[in-house]
Design a protein around this motif. Structure first.
Motif, PDB file in Angstrom:
ATOM      1  N   SER A 148       0.602  -0.992   0.160  1.00  0.00           N
ATOM      2  CA  SER A 148      -0.299   0.221  -0.262  1.00  0.00           C
ATOM      3  C   SER A 148       0.835   1.354  -0.152  1.00  0.00           C
ATOM      4  O   SER A 148       2.185   1.323   0.287  1.00  0.00           O
ATOM      5  CB  SER A 148      -0.963  -0.051   0.964  1.00  0.00           C
ATOM      6  OG  SER A 148       0.237   0.652   2.371  1.00  0.00           O
ATOM      7  N   LYS A 200      -0.544   6.677  -7.665  1.00  0.00           N
ATOM      8  CA  LYS A 200      -1.102   6.316  -8.776  1.00  0.00           C
ATOM      9  C   LYS A 200      -0.773   4.985  -9.018  1.00  0.00           C
ATOM     10  O   LYS A 200      -1.380   3.641  -9.515  1.00  0.00           O
ATOM     11  CB  LYS A 200      -0.782   7.565  -9.771  1.00  0.00           C
ATOM     12  CG  LYS A 200      -1.352   8.114 -10.169  1.00  0.00           C
ATOM     13  CD  LYS A 200      -0.185   8.691 -11.598  1.00  0.00           C
ATOM     14  CE  LYS A 200      -1.172  10.396 -11.535  1.00  0.00           C
ATOM     15  NZ  LYS A 200      -1.106  11.259 -12.733  1.00  0.00           N
ATOM     16  N   TYR A 245      -0.039   2.251  -6.685  1.00  0.00           N
ATOM     17  CA  TYR A 245      -1.345   1.772  -5.858  1.00  0.00           C
ATOM     18  C   TYR A 245      -2.306   2.513  -5.693  1.00  0.00           C
ATOM     19  O   TYR A 245      -3.701   2.074  -4.588  1.00  0.00           O
ATOM     20  CB  TYR A 245      -0.239   2.155  -3.707  1.00  0.00           C
ATOM     21  CG  TYR A 245       0.814   1.689  -3.847  1.00  0.00           C
ATOM     22  CD1 TYR A 245       0.515   0.068  -3.543  1.00  0.00           C
ATOM     23  CD2 TYR A 245       1.838   2.037  -3.781  1.00  0.00           C
ATOM     24  CE1 TYR A 245       1.811  -0.048  -3.378  1.00  0.00           C
ATOM     25  CE2 TYR A 245       2.921   1.666  -3.104  1.00  0.00           C
ATOM     26  CZ  TYR A 245       3.098   0.376  -2.968  1.00  0.00           C
ATOM     27  OH  TYR A 245       3.852  -0.554  -2.890  1.00  0.00           O
ATOM     28  N   ASN A 246      -2.933   2.667  -6.073  1.00  0.00           N
ATOM     29  CA  ASN A 246      -4.127   2.863  -7.101  1.00  0.00           C
ATOM     30  C   ASN A 246      -5.126   3.779  -5.489  1.00  0.00           C
ATOM     31  O   ASN A 246      -6.186   2.771  -5.925  1.00  0.00           O
ATOM     32  CB  ASN A 246      -4.827   1.394  -7.635  1.00  0.00           C
ATOM     33  CG  ASN A 246      -6.399   2.544  -8.488  1.00  0.00           C
ATOM     34  OD1 ASN A 246      -6.546   3.481  -8.943  1.00  0.00           O
ATOM     35  ND2 ASN A 246      -7.779   1.294  -7.361  1.00  0.00           N
ATOM     36  N   THR A 247      -4.212   5.040  -5.397  1.00  0.00           N
ATOM     37  CA  THR A 247      -4.999   4.933  -4.197  1.00  0.00           C
ATOM     38  C   THR A 247      -4.577   6.910  -4.103  1.00  0.00           C
ATOM     39  O   THR A 247      -3.412   7.810  -3.756  1.00  0.00           O
ATOM     40  CB  THR A 247      -3.773   5.223  -2.681  1.00  0.00           C
ATOM     41  OG1 THR A 247      -4.097   3.871  -2.661  1.00  0.00           O
ATOM     42  CG2 THR A 247      -4.301   5.692  -1.366  1.00  0.00           C
ATOM     43  N   PRO A 259      -8.026   2.482  -0.800  1.00  0.00           N
ATOM     44  CA  PRO A 259      -8.924   1.281  -2.002  1.00  0.00           C
ATOM     45  C   PRO A 259      -9.992   0.875  -1.818  1.00  0.00           C
ATOM     46  O   PRO A 259     -10.038   0.022  -0.102  1.00  0.00           O
ATOM     47  CB  PRO A 259      -7.721   0.787  -2.195  1.00  0.00           C
ATOM     48  CG  PRO A 259      -6.189   1.550  -1.795  1.00  0.00           C
ATOM     49  CD  PRO A 259      -7.239   2.508  -0.799  1.00  0.00           C
TER      50      PRO A 259
END
Length: 185
Positions: free
Chosen positions: A92, A153, A155-157, A183
């Motif tokens: 994360s 970006k 960690y799509n967070t 997320p």
């Protein structure tokens, strides 16, 4: 700085703006190095000259150059060149930032003359922290902002970074307040 840094600037410029812009940037910067060698040391001044020239040639601010470079460093340079090392940093954004000192220790095994910055995480919550940035190199605050945005970006967070203290304004070091949205599964 190692040639890897200047090569990454070149990759950012050529992939986003083309070879002609890169040649113009090198000319404007007065840099006549044909090819940067990743594990060879170069004067920090070369990197600063390239960033300044990129700002002028691309008609964007130095801040925008450094933020774009920070994101590029995470999403392209580090991820593709050191993917396993990056993945070992955590699962994360929070874990990765906490483990940043360990990453720099491993990178120093590859680049023994590396003088990396030091990061400390404080005031941790589930969705925020203060990131303390200690470095002997001036002017890279916005690069760190880009790095954190790139990690968000990766960690799509979604992440928001606020500069809470600046060494250039009398603080001992730079401090960033970082907030993120957890997320969804």
């Amino acid at each position: 700085m190692y040639g890897l840094v200047n090569k990454a600037i070149e990759e950012l410029v050529t992939s986003s703006y083309g070879e002609d812009k890169w040649r113009a940037i090198k000319e404007k910067a007065g840099v006549d190095v044909e090819v940067f060698i990743s594990n060879e040391g170069y004067s920090d001044e070369i990197t600063y000259q390239l960033v300044g020239a990129a700002s002028e040639v691309l008609c964007i601010t130095v801040r925008e150059v450094l933020i774009a470079f920070g994101e590029h460093w995470v999403l392209k340079t580090a991820l593709h060149g050191y993917g396993a090392m990056m993945r070992s940093g955590g699962s994360s954004l929070k874990e990765f930032l906490i483990n940043l000192p360990n990453l720099h220790t491993r990178v120093q095994m590859i680049y023994p003359a590396l003088q990396p910055p030091r990061f400390e995480c404080q005031d941790l919550t589930d969705s925020s922290m203060s990131l303390h940035y200690f470095t002997h190199r001036p002017g890279l605050t916005d690069f760190v902002v880009g790095l954190v945005q790139g990690l968000g970006k990766l960690y799509n967070t979604p992440v928001m970074i606020t500069v809470a203290a600046l060494k250039t304004e009398g603080a001992d070091h730079d401090v960033f307040d970082i907030h993120w949205t957890l997320p969804t599964a």
